[in-house]
Motif scaffolding. Structure first.
Motif, short mmCIF file in Angstrom:
data_model
loop_
_atom_site.label_atom_id
_atom_site.label_comp_id
_atom_site.label_asym_id
_atom_site.label_seq_id
_atom_site.Cartn_x
_atom_site.Cartn_y
_atom_site.Cartn_z
N ARG A 250 0.83 -1.22 0.00
CA ARG A 250 0.00 0.00 0.00
C ARG A 250 0.86 1.27 0.00
O ARG A 250 0.53 2.24 -0.68
CB ARG A 250 -0.93 0.01 1.21
N ASP B 13 2.17 1.67 -3.53
CA ASP B 13 1.10 2.16 -4.40
C ASP B 13 0.87 3.65 -4.18
O ASP B 13 0.70 4.40 -5.14
CB ASP B 13 -0.20 1.39 -4.14
N GLU B 14 0.88 4.07 -2.94
CA GLU B 14 0.69 5.49 -2.62
C GLU B 14 1.85 6.34 -3.15
O GLU B 14 1.63 7.42 -3.70
CB GLU B 14 0.55 5.67 -1.11
N ARG C 238 1.42 6.62 -6.88
CA ARG C 238 0.32 7.55 -7.16
C ARG C 238 0.79 8.99 -6.99
O ARG C 238 0.50 9.85 -7.82
CB ARG C 238 -0.86 7.26 -6.25
N ALA C 239 1.53 9.24 -5.94
CA ALA C 239 2.04 10.60 -5.70
C ALA C 239 2.97 11.03 -6.83
O ALA C 239 2.92 12.19 -7.27
CB ALA C 239 2.76 10.67 -4.36
N ARG D 181 2.84 9.96 -9.96
CA ARG D 181 2.01 10.20 -11.14
C ARG D 181 1.35 11.57 -11.06
O ARG D 181 1.25 12.28 -12.06
CB ARG D 181 0.93 9.13 -11.29
N LEU D 182 0.90 11.95 -9.88
CA LEU D 182 0.26 13.26 -9.72
C LEU D 182 1.28 14.39 -9.82
O LEU D 182 0.97 15.45 -10.35
CB LEU D 182 -0.47 13.32 -8.37
N ASP E 115 -2.35 12.41 -19.52
CA ASP E 115 -3.06 13.09 -18.44
C ASP E 115 -3.20 14.58 -18.75
O ASP E 115 -4.25 15.18 -18.53
CB ASP E 115 -2.32 12.92 -17.11
#
Length: 101
Positions: free
Chosen positions: A23, A26-27, A30-31, A33-34, A41
């Motif tokens: 997890r 994954d976080e 994700r961070a 990617r943002l 995107d």
């Protein structure tokens, strides 16, 4: 950790730790990617008019290159000249915009 195992969702503490690590990874992904969105995107957030403006500018750039309407910059000094020119044009544009033109 014991509560997680007792809940029946995990068989042992090792599974709890593995799930927590997964997890966290994954976080982190994700961070990232943002923080650095992919081209898809960015493009998905543009309006049709913005996309058409980009296409028009790219076509104009290609046509300029094909017509040999460009300048070449060599080495560090060339890159410095290019950067100085870009900055000067940007400052001039900002000044015009601030003056309401």
């Amino acid at each position: 950790m014991r509560k997680k195992v007792k809940s029946g969702r995990y068989n042992n503490a090792s599974e709890v730790v593995r799930d927590a690590l997964r997890r966290m990874e994954d976080e982190d992904a994700r961070a990232l990617r943002l923080a650095k969105p992919a081209a898809d995107d960015i493009l998905s957030d543009l309006t049709a008019q913005q996309l058409e403006d980009i296409r028009r500018r790219v076509r104009a750039g290609i046509e300029s290159i094909e017509a040999r309407e460009y300048r070449e910059y060599a080495g560090r000094e060339g890159l410095k000249q290019l950067a100085d020119g870009v900055k000067a044009r940007g400052r001039a544009r900002l000044a015009r915009e601030a003056a309401g033109q």
